[in-house]
Write an enzyme that holds these catalytic residues in place. Structure first.
Site, PDB file in Angstrom:
ATOM      1  N   GLY A 109      69.780  64.389 -18.431  1.00  0.00           N
ATOM      2  CA  GLY A 109      69.775  62.936 -18.328  1.00  0.00           C
ATOM      3  C   GLY A 109      68.856  62.330 -19.353  1.00  0.00           C
ATOM      4  O   GLY A 109      67.897  62.956 -19.804  1.00  0.00           O
TER       5      GLY A 109
ATOM      6  N   ASP B 101      59.555  54.304  -1.862  1.00  0.00           N
ATOM      7  CA  ASP B 101      60.884  54.107  -2.454  1.00  0.00           C
ATOM      8  C   ASP B 101      61.898  55.070  -1.842  1.00  0.00           C
ATOM      9  O   ASP B 101      62.736  55.627  -2.540  1.00  0.00           O
ATOM     10  CB  ASP B 101      60.809  54.287  -3.967  1.00  0.00           C
ATOM     11  CG  ASP B 101      61.984  53.641  -4.690  1.00  0.00           C
ATOM     12  OD1 ASP B 101      62.620  52.736  -4.100  1.00  0.00           O
ATOM     13  OD2 ASP B 101      62.276  54.024  -5.832  1.00  0.00           O
TER      14      ASP B 101
ATOM     15  N   MET C 267      63.055  55.468 -20.803  1.00  0.00           N
ATOM     16  CA  MET C 267      61.683  55.957 -20.676  1.00  0.00           C
ATOM     17  C   MET C 267      61.528  57.435 -21.015  1.00  0.00           C
ATOM     18  O   MET C 267      60.445  57.883 -21.344  1.00  0.00           O
ATOM     19  CB  MET C 267      61.187  55.727 -19.241  1.00  0.00           C
ATOM     20  CG  MET C 267      61.048  54.264 -18.876  1.00  0.00           C
ATOM     21  SD  MET C 267      59.832  53.416 -19.903  1.00  0.00           S
ATOM     22  CE  MET C 267      60.004  51.752 -19.277  1.00  0.00           C
TER      23      MET C 267
END
Length: 555
Positions: free
Chosen positions: A11, A126, A15
């Protein structure tokens, strides 16, 4: 990368990137590598050190352990254990709502994971379906990128002027920026379990402010949750943190979970088999002893590398043969800071509503009538667009600058809802290596027999954030009406455009250092015209299949 031999890129995004690595002892690992341009940013390094520290503090059978890390390296990196298993949101797309037995197993795993997290003195902050993996032997909770010490600094998020989390899963106290306790994670557990049981969120809305308002004030929608689990889910979603059960109490309420060699629905195990084969191929054909989700394993799995996009063909060209879209995952930079772009949110039809940092000021967003072109009353206008929206494969026709990736987004079409009923919505996103971002949302409002016309519905949607004295109405030439949204109500989005053409509504946002205010307008206009033309093409030709649902063979 450190002691790890890199085999493949799993991936990549703004960032950093996540690599499939092999340790000297042959173990597979997911290695997160920060982009070099961020390595010199002291603030970014501080956040990365916190992520490493938080991840190392948590250990247990229900999380993915850190193998090694070097936050002080010239290019910082973090390696964690590979765990085979799709993320819960992917599994729900494949199988729909989980049966009650599987949901109970999920709830028990989440509760035990939170016991481990809280036992390490942390609050996850989260917890949501994309951060939950359904492994062959049970649940894994990942992503400690925004975890904080329960007794330490930065628990009150308003110190930074922004709230970080995911709408629909944030606790009321997290939305309001109050100090968090472990009970906040229990609320997120309840919201995650509700989606898993019902296939839809407990707190929904067609815009971000409505979702956050529902979290703060509305009762959760739990009609799809089995009666045997509904009281427990409702207790976890109590507005008062003190009224929520502890993770230990959740386990006690669930009772004994029946052991199972194959704990999930067969379709989930089918996803596991596909992932296992793909990782085996990447590692040289053999079945590795430790394998992982491809590519949702680590705390910050990022989108895969994509070649620069050439200028897209015009919508009048022959249809492009559908190609497998790269599997994209949530990027850390897209966490909700009450300043989210119109990114792809599986839980809500975010119709381009962007909000300033801090608590949402709904008073400043009161609509004001926008002059309607033409002499025919909206109630008498016939629909121009069929009730079908482009997929993110179709969106490759949109004329985006060549430095941007191919468009990506969650597979399928979100059915948003207004006062008159449902309508299809699709959101797609483009990213550049330098962190610039394009977001486009299409909404097609069909006329309601005996009710509102599609044009009237789209008009109401279009006027939703119009602000007198601040909003600039534009003369588009490619649609009936357009206005520029003032930056004071947005996050870092540099150009935001609202478009209405009969019963079509299109939202566009362009942001990033490469597209500052004063220089992004022309690009945004070009994108808008192309997006409207694509909607016309879909009306005439129909939408092509959204191949972004296909995982994980396309890298």
């Amino acid at each position: 990368m450190g002691p790890f031999r890199v085999l493949a890129v799993l991936g990549q995004g703004g960032m950093g990137r996540v690599l499939l690595g092999v340790a000297p002892d042959g173990r597979a690992a997911a290695v997160k590598q920060v982009h070099a341009e961020f390595a010199g940013d002291d603030g970014f390094r501080v956040r990365f050190r916190r992520e490493v520290e938080a991840s190392r503090r948590v250990s247990g059978a229900y999380t993915a352990a850190v193998i090694a890390a070097d936050p002080e390296a010239e290019t910082p990196w973090l390696a964690s254990q590979f765990v085979l298993g799709p993320a819960l949101n992917e599994a729900l797309r494949a199988v729909g709502a989980l049966p009650e037995e599987s949901a109970r197993r999920l709830a028990a795993g989440l509760a035990q994971a939170l016991i481990d997290v809280h036992g390490a003195g942390l609050i996850h902050r989260d917890l949501k379906p994309s951060n939950v993996l359904l492994a062959e032997d049970g649940v894994r909770v990942i992503d400690f990128g925004i975890a904080r010490a329960a007794e330490g600094q930065d628990t009150k998020l308003t110190r930074t002027g922004a709230m970080i989390g995911s709408p629909g899963f944030m606790s009321p106290e997290q939305v309001e920026g109050r100090e968090l306790t472990p009970a906040s994670d229990v609320f997120s557990l309840g919201a995650t379990l509700a989606v898993a049981c019902a296939g839809r969120p407990a707190f929904a809305g067609e815009s971000l402010p409505r979702i956050l308002f529902a979290v703060l004030h509305a009762e959760p929608e739990l009609s799809g949750v089995p009666m045997g689990l509904r009281p427990l889910v409702a207790a976890c979603l109590a507005k008062d943190p003190a009224a929520r059960p502890t993770p230990h109490a959740v386990l006690a309420a669930l009772g004994r979970i029946t052991p199972a060699a194959r704990p999930w629905p067969e379709a989930v195990h089918g996803l596991l088999a596909v992932q296992r084969a793909e990782v085996g191929r990447l590692m040289g054909g053999g079945a590795p002893s430790v394998v992982a989700s491809v590519p949702t394993q680590t705390a910050s799995v990022l989108p895969p590398p994509i070649a620069p996009q050439p200028t897209a063909p015009q919508p009048t060209a022959p249809p492009i043969a559908p190609q497998p879209a790269p599997v994209r995952r949530r990027r850390r930079g897209r966490r909700i800071a009450l300043a989210v772009g119109a990114t792809v949110l599986a839980l809500a039809g975010v119709a381009g509503v962007l909000v300033a940092t801090g608590v949402v000021d709904l008073e400043s967003l009161r609509p004001e009538a926008v002059p309607t072109p033409g002499n025919v009353p909206l109630a008498q206008v016939k629909d121009k667009y069929a009730p079908a929206v482009p997929t993110c494969v179709d969106a490759r026709r949109v004329t985006a600058p060549p430095e941007f990736s191919l468009p990506w987004g969650n597979p399928g079409t979100w059915e948003a809802q207004d006062a008159y009923g449902k309508y299809p919505e699709k959101s797609c996103q483009w990213n550049s290596r330098s962190g610039d971002e394009i977001s486009i949302v299409w909404d097609v409002h069909p006329s309601v027999p005996g009710g509102a016309s599609g044009a009237a519905r789209a008009k109401e949607h279009y006027e939703g954030l119009y602000t007198g004295g601040h909003t600039r109405v534009a003369d588009p030439g490619y649609a009936e009406e357009v206005y520029w949204r003032p930056a004071k109500y947005l996050d870092e989005s540099n150009c935001v455009l609202y478009v209405r053409d009969v019963n079509l509504f299109v939202f566009l946002a362009v942001k990033g250092a490469g597209y500052p205010k004063g220089q992004c307008e022309e690009t945004t206009r070009t994108l808008a015209a192309s997006a409207v033309e694509l909607a016309k093409y879909v009306t005439v030709n129909g939408a092509s299949p959204d191949m972004s649902a296909t995982t994980p063979a396309f890298k």
